[in-house]
Design a protein around this motif. Structure first.
Motif, PDB file in Angstrom:
ATOM      1  N   LEU A 177      -2.088   4.263  -9.055  1.00 14.21           N
ATOM      2  CA  LEU A 177      -1.353   4.985  -8.250  1.00 14.21           C
ATOM      3  C   LEU A 177       0.097   4.498  -8.441  1.00 14.21           C
ATOM      4  O   LEU A 177       0.397   3.168  -8.595  1.00 14.21           O
ATOM      5  CB  LEU A 177      -1.807   4.484  -6.631  1.00 14.21           C
ATOM      6  CG  LEU A 177      -0.677   5.161  -5.704  1.00 14.21           C
ATOM      7  CD1 LEU A 177      -0.584   6.573  -5.519  1.00 14.21           C
ATOM      8  CD2 LEU A 177      -1.149   4.342  -4.626  1.00 14.21           C
ATOM      9  N   SER A 178       1.092   5.237  -8.453  1.00 14.15           N
ATOM     10  CA  SER A 178       2.482   4.819  -8.646  1.00 14.15           C
ATOM     11  C   SER A 178       3.471   5.733  -8.139  1.00 14.15           C
ATOM     12  O   SER A 178       3.263   6.924  -7.833  1.00 14.15           O
ATOM     13  CB  SER A 178       2.938   4.942 -10.129  1.00 14.15           C
ATOM     14  OG  SER A 178       4.152   4.417 -10.406  1.00 14.15           O
ATOM     15  N   VAL A 179       4.543   5.165  -7.424  1.00 13.40           N
ATOM     16  CA  VAL A 179       5.645   5.942  -6.856  1.00 13.40           C
ATOM     17  C   VAL A 179       6.583   6.000  -8.111  1.00 13.40           C
ATOM     18  O   VAL A 179       7.021   5.212  -8.609  1.00 13.40           O
ATOM     19  CB  VAL A 179       6.094   5.031  -5.671  1.00 13.40           C
ATOM     20  CG1 VAL A 179       7.261   5.763  -5.076  1.00 13.40           C
ATOM     21  CG2 VAL A 179       5.119   4.853  -4.530  1.00 13.40           C
TER      22      VAL A 179
ATOM     23  N   GLY B  24       4.689  14.765  -3.202  1.00 12.28           N
ATOM     24  CA  GLY B  24       6.405  14.763  -3.228  1.00 12.28           C
ATOM     25  C   GLY B  24       6.638  14.354  -1.847  1.00 12.28           C
ATOM     26  O   GLY B  24       6.621  15.248  -0.929  1.00 12.28           O
ATOM     27  N   LYS B  25       7.315  13.196  -1.612  1.00 12.48           N
ATOM     28  CA  LYS B  25       7.972  13.022  -0.465  1.00 12.48           C
ATOM     29  C   LYS B  25       9.154  11.758  -0.920  1.00 12.48           C
ATOM     30  O   LYS B  25       8.859  11.370  -1.794  1.00 12.48           O
ATOM     31  CB  LYS B  25       7.232  12.487   0.844  1.00 12.48           C
ATOM     32  CG  LYS B  25       6.669  13.327   1.478  1.00 12.48           C
ATOM     33  CD  LYS B  25       5.966  12.773   2.684  1.00 12.48           C
ATOM     34  CE  LYS B  25       5.110  14.013   3.538  1.00 12.48           C
ATOM     35  NZ  LYS B  25       4.335  13.589   4.620  1.00 12.48           N
ATOM     36  N   THR B  26      10.078  11.506   0.150  1.00 13.79           N
ATOM     37  CA  THR B  26      10.856  10.506  -0.192  1.00 13.79           C
ATOM     38  C   THR B  26      10.831   9.142   0.900  1.00 13.79           C
ATOM     39  O   THR B  26      10.281   9.456   2.150  1.00 13.79           O
ATOM     40  CB  THR B  26      12.491  10.831  -0.275  1.00 13.79           C
ATOM     41  OG1 THR B  26      12.769  11.402   1.226  1.00 13.79           O
ATOM     42  CG2 THR B  26      12.764  12.189  -1.232  1.00 13.79           C
TER      43      THR B  26
ATOM     44  N   ASP C  94       1.820   6.590   3.814  1.00 13.66           N
ATOM     45  CA  ASP C  94       1.846   7.936   4.272  1.00 13.66           C
ATOM     46  C   ASP C  94       0.496   8.803   3.245  1.00 13.66           C
ATOM     47  O   ASP C  94       0.008   9.797   4.016  1.00 13.66           O
ATOM     48  CB  ASP C  94       3.342   8.659   4.119  1.00 13.66           C
ATOM     49  CG  ASP C  94       3.305  10.030   4.331  1.00 13.66           C
ATOM     50  OD1 ASP C  94       3.109  10.436   5.654  1.00 13.66           O
ATOM     51  OD2 ASP C  94       3.134  10.785   3.240  1.00 13.66           O
ATOM     52  N   TYR C  95       0.750   8.284   2.216  1.00 14.19           N
ATOM     53  CA  TYR C  95      -0.101   9.109   1.204  1.00 14.19           C
ATOM     54  C   TYR C  95      -1.785   9.138   1.495  1.00 14.19           C
ATOM     55  O   TYR C  95      -2.414   9.966   1.779  1.00 14.19           O
ATOM     56  CB  TYR C  95      -0.136   8.781  -0.138  1.00 14.19           C
ATOM     57  CG  TYR C  95      -0.802   9.389  -1.448  1.00 14.19           C
ATOM     58  CD1 TYR C  95      -0.845  10.797  -1.503  1.00 14.19           C
ATOM     59  CD2 TYR C  95      -1.780   8.646  -2.208  1.00 14.19           C
ATOM     60  CE1 TYR C  95      -1.396  11.454  -2.275  1.00 14.19           C
ATOM     61  CE2 TYR C  95      -2.490   9.422  -3.100  1.00 14.19           C
ATOM     62  CZ  TYR C  95      -2.402  10.858  -3.044  1.00 14.19           C
ATOM     63  OH  TYR C  95      -3.029  11.382  -3.984  1.00 14.19           O
ATOM     64  N   PHE C  96      -2.247   7.926   1.829  1.00 13.76           N
ATOM     65  CA  PHE C  96      -3.431   7.571   2.216  1.00 13.76           C
ATOM     66  C   PHE C  96      -3.633   7.943   3.782  1.00 13.76           C
ATOM     67  O   PHE C  96      -4.792   8.367   3.948  1.00 13.76           O
ATOM     68  CB  PHE C  96      -3.900   6.243   2.080  1.00 13.76           C
ATOM     69  CG  PHE C  96      -4.186   5.912   0.615  1.00 13.76           C
ATOM     70  CD1 PHE C  96      -5.096   6.551  -0.081  1.00 13.76           C
ATOM     71  CD2 PHE C  96      -3.240   5.168  -0.238  1.00 13.76           C
ATOM     72  CE1 PHE C  96      -5.425   6.226  -1.467  1.00 13.76           C
ATOM     73  CE2 PHE C  96      -3.335   4.834  -1.412  1.00 13.76           C
ATOM     74  CZ  PHE C  96      -4.381   5.388  -2.200  1.00 13.76           C
ATOM     75  N   ASP C  97      -2.698   7.846   4.595  1.00 14.53           N
ATOM     76  CA  ASP C  97      -2.959   8.361   6.050  1.00 14.53           C
ATOM     77  C   ASP C  97      -3.215   9.841   5.865  1.00 14.53           C
ATOM     78  O   ASP C  97      -3.808  10.502   7.056  1.00 14.53           O
ATOM     79  CB  ASP C  97      -1.462   8.191   6.851  1.00 14.53           C
ATOM     80  CG  ASP C  97      -1.402   6.922   7.233  1.00 14.53           C
ATOM     81  OD1 ASP C  97      -2.494   6.175   7.164  1.00 14.53           O
ATOM     82  OD2 ASP C  97      -0.335   6.514   7.821  1.00 14.53           O
ATOM     83  N   ASN C  98      -2.706  10.777   5.033  1.00 13.27           N
ATOM     84  CA  ASN C  98      -2.996  12.078   4.751  1.00 13.27           C
ATOM     85  C   ASN C  98      -4.047  12.586   3.914  1.00 13.27           C
ATOM     86  O   ASN C  98      -4.207  13.604   3.988  1.00 13.27           O
ATOM     87  CB  ASN C  98      -1.358  12.787   4.417  1.00 13.27           C
ATOM     88  CG  ASN C  98      -0.416  12.718   5.518  1.00 13.27           C
ATOM     89  OD1 ASN C  98      -0.505  13.686   6.504  1.00 13.27           O
ATOM     90  ND2 ASN C  98       0.490  11.985   5.502  1.00 13.27           N
ATOM     91  N   HIS C  99      -4.686  11.457   3.026  1.00 10.26           N
ATOM     92  CA  HIS C  99      -5.798  11.952   2.373  1.00 10.26           C
ATOM     93  C   HIS C  99      -6.608  10.664   2.550  1.00 10.26           C
ATOM     94  O   HIS C  99      -6.973  10.100   1.575  1.00 10.26           O
ATOM     95  CB  HIS C  99      -5.138  11.834   0.892  1.00 10.26           C
ATOM     96  CG  HIS C  99      -4.015  12.781   0.768  1.00 10.26           C
ATOM     97  ND1 HIS C  99      -2.608  12.373   0.595  1.00 10.26           N
ATOM     98  CD2 HIS C  99      -4.059  14.021   0.301  1.00 10.26           C
ATOM     99  CE1 HIS C  99      -1.990  13.649   0.508  1.00 10.26           C
ATOM    100  NE2 HIS C  99      -2.773  14.516   0.183  1.00 10.26           N
TER     101      HIS C  99
END
Length: 388
Positions: free
Chosen positions: A258-260, A302-304, A313-318
Motif C-alpha cells: 500500500l502506498s499514498v 483517489g482522495k486528498t 479512510d481507505y480501510f474504513d471504506n474497504h
C-alpha cells in the motif's frame, strides 16, 4: 412516465459493476438501468455479461454519423451518446445520466423520486448564469451557429456528473447540435435549452423558467466538485463526486503493498520485471493523477489528505480488505524496491511470524492482526505516526 438511468463509463472493473448494481437495486422498479459504455479503450465481451442492459457507443462512428464536434475529443462532449441513445430508445420520457465516479450516499430512489413530478427539462447541479461565475474556464467554448447572436447574458452553465434530460430536451439538443451549436456540454446544454424556451432545475431547488422549490438539498461545495475530495464524513442523501476508485480483481494474493502516491511516484519499480509478485498493489492517489495511475495497480483510490488519514479512510471504506491479506507493507512513494525485494520481505515476515517490522524508519509492515489493531486505535498515536 418511463425513465432510463445511464451509467457512463469507459471501463468495466468491479467498482463500476458495484455502482451499476446499486443503481439497479435502488431503482430498477421505476427505471431501466443501462451501462452507457465507451468502446474507445477496447473491452472483453465476457465482462459486459454482468450488466443487464448495455448501450455501447463508438466515438469514431458517431463522428461519421455527423456529430463532428466529437473530432475535438469526447471529453466535454459527453452528451452526444445520450442523444444517440434516445434516438434509438424514444420511449423514455426522461434520461438520467450518472458518471462512474459519482456516488449517492443513500438510496438513489431518494434523488430520482424527488424529481418525478418536476417538469424541468434539465435537472443538474450548480446551474448558473455567466454573471454568477464569469471566471468559469469553459464559457468561451460555447459557440452558436452562424447567424445566431449570442451574448454573455445568454450563457448558462451546469455541473453534470449526475443530471436528467427530458425527451423534449433531448430532441431539441439533437436538432441544435446538428444546426451548428458547439461547446463544452456543461455550457452548451443549458444555454441551448434556455435559448429554446425550455426549463432548468437546480438540484438544490432554484428554477429557471420554473418556481423555486425550497425542500431540495442534494449537494454541497465540499462534496460535489471537479477536484479530488478531501477525507471527510458524508451526510446522507447527498451526491459525492469525484469518488475515484478501481477494484481490478476479486481474488487476492497473500500480501498487500500500500502506498499514498502522487504524479511522480516511483511505484512502477514495484510492478515491472519478470518476477511474479506475491502481493497486490493498492495505490491511494493524493492529487489529480488518478487517471495516469489507473492501470498501474490492482486497486486504486483517489482522495486528498494527510497520509495517516488517507490510509485510515481507505480501510474504513474497504473493511473487507483487512481480512484478505496476511501482511500489509506501507511503502513510501519514492522508495526504490524491485519485485524480488518486496517478495522477499513478505516471505521473511511470514516465516518469522513477525507482528510488525520497519523498512528504514518510516515504512511499517504489519501482520494482519496488528494492522487491524492499529486502525482500531488512534492512528495518530500509533506506530503509523512515523510514516506520515
Amino acid at each position: 412516465m418511463k425513465q432510463a438511468i445511464l451509467l457512463l463509463s469507459n471501463r468495466i472493473d468491479y467498482t463500476v459493476r458495484d455502482r451499476y448494481d446499486k443503481l439497479v437495486k435502488d431503482y430498477k422498479h421505476k427505471a431501466n438501468v443501462y451501462l452507457l459504455f465507451d468502446l474507445t479503450k477496447g473491452y472483453n465481451k465476457q465482462e459486459l455479461v454482468h450488466f443487464g442492459h448495455v448501450y455501447p457507443f463508438d466515438v469514431d462512428k458517431m463522428i461519421d454519423d455527423g456529430y463532428t464536434a466529437l473530432e475535438e475529443g469526447f471529453l466535454g462532449n459527453c452528451h452526444y451518446p445520450v442523444l444517440t441513445f434516445h434516438k434509438e430508445h424514444p420511449q423514455y420520457d426522461y434520461c438520467w445520466i450518472v458518471e462512474d465516479d459519482a456516488v449517492f450516499y443513500g438510496d438513489w430512489s431518494t434523488l430520482f423520486d424527488a424529481f418525478l413530478d418536476d417538469p424541468a427539462d434539465l435537472v443538474a447541479a450548480y446551474i448558473r448564469k455567466y454573471e454568477d461565475d464569469p471566471n468559469w474556464c469553459w464559457w468561451n467554448s460555447v459557440r452558436a451557429p452562424d447567424g445566431v447572436a449570442l451574448s454573455r447574458d445568454d450563457l448558462y452553465a451546469s455541473f453534470n456528473p449526475v443530471y436528467r434530460l427530458s425527451a423534449k430536451a433531448l430532441k431539441c439538443l439533437e436538432m441544435e447540435m446538428r444546426n451548428g451549436w458547439r461547446g463544452h456540454f456543461e455550457g452548451v446544454v443549458p444555454t441551448v435549452l434556455i435559448e429554446n424556451g425550455l426549463t432548468l432545475r437546480d438540484m438544490n431547488g432554484k428554477g429557471y423558467g420554473l418556481d423555486e422549490r425550497v425542500n431540495l438539498h442534494f449537494y454541497s461545495d465540499g462534496t460535489h466538485n471537479w477536484l479530488p475530495l478531501h477525507v471527510q464524513s458524508f451526510e446522507k442523501n447527498i451526491i459525492c463526486h469525484p469518488i475515484k476508485e478501481k477494484a481490478g480483481k476479486e481474488t487476492y494474493q497473500r500480501y498487500c503493498l500500500l502506498s499514498v502516491v502522487g504524479e511522480h511516484s516511483r511505484h512502477i519499480e514495484w510492478i515491472t520485471g519478470n518476477v511474479r509478485r506475491n502481493y497486490d498493489i493498492h495505490l491511494i492517489v493524493n492529487d489529480m493523477s488518478f487517471g495516469k495511475h489507473y492501470d498501474d495497480a490492482d486497486f486504486v483510490y483517489g482522495k486528498t489528505g494527510r497520509k495517516i488519514e488517507l490510509i485510515k479512510d481507505y480501510f474504513d471504506n474497504h473493511k473487507y480488505l483487512l481480512n484478505q491479506y496476511d501482511y500489509f507493507f506501507i511503502i513510501n512513494e519514492m522508495y526504490g524496491m524491485d519485485v524480488s525485494q518486496i517478495n522477499e520481505l513478505f516471505e521473511e515476515m511470514a516465516q518469522e511470524n513477525c507482528e510488525f517490522s520497519f523498512v528504514g524508519m518510516t515504512m511499517p509492515c504489519f501482520r494482519q492482526d496488528a494492522m487491524i489493531q492499529v486502525l482500531e486505535d488512534d492512528p495518530e498515536t500509533s506506530i503509523l505516526f512515523f510514516g506520515k
